[in-house]
Design a protein around this motif. Structure first.
Motif, PDB file in Angstrom:
ATOM      1  N   TYR A  94     -17.007   7.001 -41.460  1.00 36.23           N
ATOM      2  CA  TYR A  94     -17.608   6.555 -42.725  1.00 36.23           C
ATOM      3  C   TYR A  94     -16.746   6.990 -43.908  1.00 36.23           C
ATOM      4  CZ  TYR A  94     -21.413   6.177 -46.231  1.00 36.23           C
ATOM      5  OH  TYR A  94     -22.192   5.877 -47.328  1.00 36.23           O
ATOM      6  N   ALA A  95     -16.288   8.235 -43.883  1.00 36.58           N
ATOM      7  CA  ALA A  95     -15.482   8.750 -44.983  1.00 36.58           C
ATOM      8  C   ALA A  95     -14.129   8.042 -45.077  1.00 36.58           C
ATOM      9  CB  ALA A  95     -15.262  10.256 -44.812  1.00 36.58           C
ATOM     10  N   TYR A  96     -13.557   7.736 -43.927  1.00 33.46           N
ATOM     11  CA  TYR A  96     -12.227   7.125 -43.903  1.00 33.46           C
ATOM     12  C   TYR A  96     -12.252   5.603 -44.035  1.00 33.46           C
ATOM     13  CZ  TYR A  96      -9.461  11.285 -42.832  1.00 33.46           C
ATOM     14  OH  TYR A  96      -8.815  12.498 -42.906  1.00 33.46           O
ATOM     15  N   GLY A  97     -13.430   5.027 -44.063  1.00 33.46           N
ATOM     16  CA  GLY A  97     -13.521   3.580 -44.173  1.00 33.46           C
ATOM     17  C   GLY A  97     -13.362   2.842 -42.860  1.00 33.46           C
ATOM     18  N   ILE A  98     -13.515   3.539 -41.748  1.00 37.14           N
ATOM     19  CA  ILE A  98     -13.479   2.890 -40.430  1.00 37.14           C
ATOM     20  C   ILE A  98     -14.865   2.309 -40.153  1.00 37.14           C
ATOM     21  CG2 ILE A  98     -13.133   3.252 -37.949  1.00 37.14           C
ATOM     22  CD1 ILE A  98     -11.293   5.609 -38.715  1.00 37.14           C
ATOM     23  N   PRO A  99     -14.973   1.028 -39.864  1.00 36.55           N
ATOM     24  CA  PRO A  99     -16.295   0.382 -39.761  1.00 36.55           C
ATOM     25  C   PRO A  99     -16.988   0.646 -38.433  1.00 36.55           C
ATOM     26  CG  PRO A  99     -14.582  -1.242 -39.395  1.00 36.55           C
ATOM     27  CD  PRO A  99     -13.874   0.043 -39.740  1.00 36.55           C
ATOM     28  N   GLN A 100     -17.067   1.908 -38.050  1.00 37.18           N
ATOM     29  CA  GLN A 100     -17.683   2.313 -36.787  1.00 37.18           C
ATOM     30  C   GLN A 100     -18.587   3.505 -37.088  1.00 37.18           C
ATOM     31  OE1 GLN A 100     -17.313   0.756 -33.894  1.00 37.18           O
ATOM     32  NE2 GLN A 100     -17.721   2.180 -32.245  1.00 37.18           N
ATOM     33  N   TYR A 101     -19.720   3.222 -37.711  1.00 41.68           N
ATOM     34  CA  TYR A 101     -20.729   4.243 -37.984  1.00 41.68           C
ATOM     35  C   TYR A 101     -22.091   3.571 -37.872  1.00 41.68           C
ATOM     36  CZ  TYR A 101     -20.992   2.248 -42.718  1.00 41.68           C
ATOM     37  OH  TYR A 101     -21.142   1.397 -43.792  1.00 41.68           O
ATOM     38  N   ALA A 102     -23.149   4.368 -37.771  1.00 43.80           N
ATOM     39  CA  ALA A 102     -24.449   3.771 -37.480  1.00 43.80           C
ATOM     40  C   ALA A 102     -25.594   4.634 -37.979  1.00 43.80           C
ATOM     41  CB  ALA A 102     -24.600   3.547 -35.974  1.00 43.80           C
ATOM     42  N   VAL A 103     -26.709   3.963 -38.222  1.00 45.05           N
ATOM     43  CA  VAL A 103     -28.001   4.619 -38.401  1.00 45.05           C
ATOM     44  C   VAL A 103     -28.671   4.630 -37.034  1.00 45.05           C
ATOM     45  CG1 VAL A 103     -30.247   4.532 -39.533  1.00 45.05           C
ATOM     46  CG2 VAL A 103     -28.197   3.783 -40.763  1.00 45.05           C
ATOM     47  N   SER A 104     -29.079   5.808 -36.576  1.00 48.77           N
ATOM     48  CA  SER A 104     -29.687   5.949 -35.250  1.00 48.77           C
ATOM     49  C   SER A 104     -31.103   6.505 -35.406  1.00 48.77           C
ATOM     50  CB  SER A 104     -28.845   6.886 -34.380  1.00 48.77           C
ATOM     51  OG  SER A 104     -29.451   7.107 -33.121  1.00 48.77           O
ATOM     52  N   ILE A 105     -32.091   5.771 -34.892  1.00 48.16           N
ATOM     53  CA  ILE A 105     -33.495   6.161 -35.013  1.00 48.16           C
ATOM     54  C   ILE A 105     -34.176   5.989 -33.661  1.00 48.16           C
ATOM     55  CG2 ILE A 105     -35.701   5.714 -36.155  1.00 48.16           C
ATOM     56  CD1 ILE A 105     -34.181   4.505 -38.496  1.00 48.16           C
ATOM     57  N   ALA A 106     -34.814   7.046 -33.180  1.00 45.81           N
ATOM     58  CA  ALA A 106     -35.588   6.979 -31.937  1.00 45.81           C
ATOM     59  C   ALA A 106     -36.975   7.559 -32.167  1.00 45.81           C
ATOM     60  CB  ALA A 106     -34.890   7.739 -30.822  1.00 45.81           C
ATOM     61  N   ALA A 107     -37.963   7.010 -31.488  1.00 46.89           N
ATOM     62  CA  ALA A 107     -39.302   7.587 -31.445  1.00 46.89           C
ATOM     63  C   ALA A 107     -39.532   8.134 -30.049  1.00 46.89           C
ATOM     64  CB  ALA A 107     -40.357   6.536 -31.778  1.00 46.89           C
ATOM     65  N   VAL A 108     -39.929   9.407 -29.960  1.00 52.13           N
ATOM     66  CA  VAL A 108     -40.128  10.048 -28.666  1.00 52.13           C
ATOM     67  C   VAL A 108     -41.530  10.641 -28.601  1.00 52.13           C
ATOM     68  CG1 VAL A 108     -37.662  10.589 -28.559  1.00 52.13           C
ATOM     69  CG2 VAL A 108     -39.264  12.346 -29.351  1.00 52.13           C
ATOM     70  N   THR A 109     -42.030  10.799 -27.384  1.00 50.02           N
ATOM     71  CA  THR A 109     -43.311  11.466 -27.165  1.00 50.02           C
ATOM     72  C   THR A 109     -43.068  12.782 -26.444  1.00 50.02           C
ATOM     73  OG1 THR A 109     -43.678  10.345 -25.059  1.00 50.02           O
ATOM     74  CG2 THR A 109     -44.544   9.273 -27.037  1.00 50.02           C
TER      75      THR A 109
END
Length: 265
Positions: A94-109
């Motif tokens: 993200y800092a270097y401008g490489i388009p390989q980053y993500a928002v990761s969201i999980a719901a667990v029990t």
């Protein structure tokens, strides 16, 4: 639809909003940053701001749920649901401008630890490519409307594998030794820099397998469900052979034992 689908739909909506905020902040930050340190500060602030947005949305929609985030730690809720969040996975990219980053969201029990939880819904969203990977337990893993299936087995040329390396120089020798043990199984090795997307790419059949030491719970919570719902296996060096900071491995069933054995050494 069921609880898992409801949580999946909510995670998709939040991930898209959070991802757009991350993308915009990256563009604005680069425009005003005059030094590397200034850019680092902007990336750190973007991480916090994106996580705050996710927490705010979840607090509004699911006030009784718990939360485990990279930036703000763990809060146990009143319900049996905990949200495990990495607001920007792949911050160096993200800092270097490489388009390989993500928002990761999980719901667990269950208990909010990887050895004891059960993931029931997951989203991994790359704002740079607009690719969204999602899953609800028992309903498969998907990229948009396309169902994902792991590669059944590597080609005779070997497995296309991915890995990563920690930032502590003291760990690099051990990581390289692990790579040397695994390479006889491989046709080639990739190092893309965002664990959640490595898991997603295994689920999508873009990689045959992935292994890495040093992952935190928010690095693999969503991605692991994508892999298992796509017919793959996830394990590692944790209690009961679970994915952990000691080692995480994801691949198809026919490769799993060989890759895990080689990676564990």
């Amino acid at each position: 639809m069921g609880l898992a689908h409801d949580l999946e739909a909510l995670a998709i909506d939040i991930a898209r909003e959070a991802g757009e905020l991350a993308r915009v902040r990256r563009t604005e930050g680069v425009a005003i940053a005059a030094t590397k340190s200034a850019l680092a500060d902007i990336v750190t602030e973007a991480d916090r701001e994106v996580e705050a947005l996710i927490r705010r949305r979840l607090r509004t929609e699911r006030p009784d749920d718990g939360f485990l985030g990279e930036e703000t730690g763990a809060e146990r809720g009143l319900s049996d649901i905990t949200w495990v969040v990495d607001p920007i996975d792949g911050t160096v990219n993200y800092a270097y401008g490489i388009p390989q980053y993500a928002v990761s969201i999980a719901a667990v029990t269950g208990e909010p630890t990887p050895e004891q939880w059960e993931a029931i819904s997951a989203v991994v969203f790359n704002p740079a490519s607009a690719e969204l990977f999602h899953a609800a337990r028992g309903d498969g893993a998907w990229r948009g409307e396309q169902r994902l299936v792991v590669n059944a087995e590597p080609s005779p040329a070997g497995a296309l594998l991915a890995t990563g390396f920690g930032y502590d120089p003291a760990t690099h020798a051990g990581d390289l030794e692990r790579v040397a043990r695994v390479m006889p199984l491989a046709r080639d090795l990739r190092r893309a820099g965002a664990a959640s997307l490595d898991f997603a790419f295994v689920a999508a059949g873009r990689l045959d397998g992935y292994f890495e030491r040093g992952l935190q719970p928010w690095d693999h919570a969503a991605g692991a469900l994508l892999v298992t719902e796509a017919g793959g296996m996830v394990g590692g060096g944790g209690l009961g052979g679970t994915a952990s900071s000691a080692l995480s491995v994801a691949c198809g069933p026919l490769l799993f034992d060989r890759l895990l054995t080689a990676a564990l050494g």
